[in-house]
Design a protein around this motif. Structure first.
Motif, PDB file in Angstrom:
ATOM      1  N   THR A 111      -5.668  19.897  -9.737  1.00  0.00           N
ATOM      2  CA  THR A 111      -6.706  20.092  -8.736  1.00  0.00           C
ATOM      3  C   THR A 111      -7.040  18.782  -8.036  1.00  0.00           C
ATOM      4  O   THR A 111      -7.116  17.728  -8.674  1.00  0.00           O
ATOM      5  N   ALA A 112      -7.251  18.863  -6.735  1.00  0.00           N
ATOM      6  CA  ALA A 112      -7.714  17.700  -5.981  1.00  0.00           C
ATOM      7  C   ALA A 112      -9.226  17.605  -6.121  1.00  0.00           C
ATOM      8  O   ALA A 112      -9.934  18.588  -5.895  1.00  0.00           O
ATOM      9  N   ASN A 113      -9.714  16.439  -6.503  1.00  0.00           N
ATOM     10  CA  ASN A 113     -11.158  16.266  -6.662  1.00  0.00           C
ATOM     11  C   ASN A 113     -11.884  16.275  -5.326  1.00  0.00           C
ATOM     12  O   ASN A 113     -13.076  16.613  -5.266  1.00  0.00           O
ATOM     13  N   VAL A 114     -11.167  15.903  -4.257  1.00  0.00           N
ATOM     14  CA  VAL A 114     -11.691  15.955  -2.889  1.00  0.00           C
ATOM     15  C   VAL A 114     -10.544  16.405  -1.985  1.00  0.00           C
ATOM     16  O   VAL A 114      -9.385  16.439  -2.411  1.00  0.00           O
ATOM     17  N   SER A 115     -10.865  16.737  -0.743  1.00  0.00           N
ATOM     18  CA  SER A 115      -9.800  17.042   0.218  1.00  0.00           C
ATOM     19  C   SER A 115      -8.969  15.781   0.439  1.00  0.00           C
ATOM     20  O   SER A 115      -9.511  14.726   0.769  1.00  0.00           O
ATOM     21  N   LEU A 116      -7.663  15.889   0.264  1.00  0.00           N
ATOM     22  CA  LEU A 116      -6.802  14.705   0.320  1.00  0.00           C
ATOM     23  C   LEU A 116      -6.458  14.324   1.757  1.00  0.00           C
ATOM     24  O   LEU A 116      -6.175  15.199   2.584  1.00  0.00           O
ATOM     25  N   PRO A 117      -6.432  13.020   2.053  1.00  0.00           N
ATOM     26  CA  PRO A 117      -5.923  12.582   3.352  1.00  0.00           C
ATOM     27  C   PRO A 117      -4.486  13.069   3.529  1.00  0.00           C
ATOM     28  O   PRO A 117      -3.728  13.147   2.556  1.00  0.00           O
ATOM     29  N   PRO A 118      -4.087  13.400   4.768  1.00  0.00           N
ATOM     30  CA  PRO A 118      -2.755  13.991   4.997  1.00  0.00           C
ATOM     31  C   PRO A 118      -1.604  13.177   4.425  1.00  0.00           C
ATOM     32  O   PRO A 118      -0.650  13.738   3.880  1.00  0.00           O
TER      33      PRO A 118
END
Length: 206
Positions: A111-118
């Motif tokens: 899971t990503a803890n935050v929205s990931l940079p592209p």
């Protein structure tokens, strides 16, 4: 896990790998355990494990996106780091079909803890061969969309780096040497993005 399991319980371990979890559940609970994995090498290893341990666990090869099993067969279905690598809507539809009413589905997922940079998302997606690393909120929406209810989430404060390498994988004489390089790259990636990546354990009801 606080699930009440006994000799009458039916459990499905999706992506069972070498069968370590399936064997533990069968030995500890006496439940009827089935393990499925898409990789024939893992199926062979899991089958050997059950024979060595003299456990009546059924192991077979198959995809969670379509399994030759009857509706509402299982009281508990569980998977570890599986849904990230499959067609999630199809897999969750199949899991929901196989789960009894009142049953539980438990999934431990990257899971990503935050929205990931592209640019970071692209690096991670290319390495793992996936479409995206979902955030907790996106995972929850997927589970809800498949019909699951009473979703409980844990693991928010845990790092992926707390996991030790699987000894069945790292120390097996039957593993190609090139795969050790892949594992090293995997742990280096986790170290590089430790603050951004983690896992979540989702416990869902039907």
């Amino acid at each position: 896990m606080n699930e009440e399991l006994d000799a009458m319980s039916e459990i499905l371990d999706v992506g069972c790998g070498t069968g370590q979890t399936a064997a533990f559940l069968a030995a500890q609970s006496g439940a009827n355990v089935t393990g499925v994995d898409i990789n024939p090498i893992m199926v062979e290893k899991a089958t050997h494990r059950m024979k060595e341990a003299k456990l009546p666990v059924r192991i077979f090869q198959g995809s969670i996106e379509a399994l030759p099993l009857e509706d509402e067969k299982f009281d508990l279905i569980m998977c570890e780091s599986v849904l990230t690598f499959v067609n999630q809507p199809k897999a969750l539809k199949e899991i929901f079909r196989l789960l009894k009413k009142g049953g539980r589905f438990i999934s431990n997922e990257f899971t990503a803890n935050v929205s990931l940079p592209p640019w970071i998302a692209d690096e991670i997606n290319r390495f793992y061969g996936i479409n995206s690393v979902l955030t907790e909120a996106k995972w929850q929406r997927l589970f809800e969309g498949a019909g699951f209810t009473n979703i409980r989430v844990s693991g928010q404060n845990q790092s992926m780096l707390q996991y030790n390498p699987n000894p069945d994988f790292l120390y097996s004489k039957h593993i190609e040497p090139e795969l050790y390089t892949v594992m090293n790259e995997h742990f280096n990636l986790l170290l590089k993005y430790n603050e951004l990546l983690g896992y979540r354990i989702f416990a869902c009801g039907k």
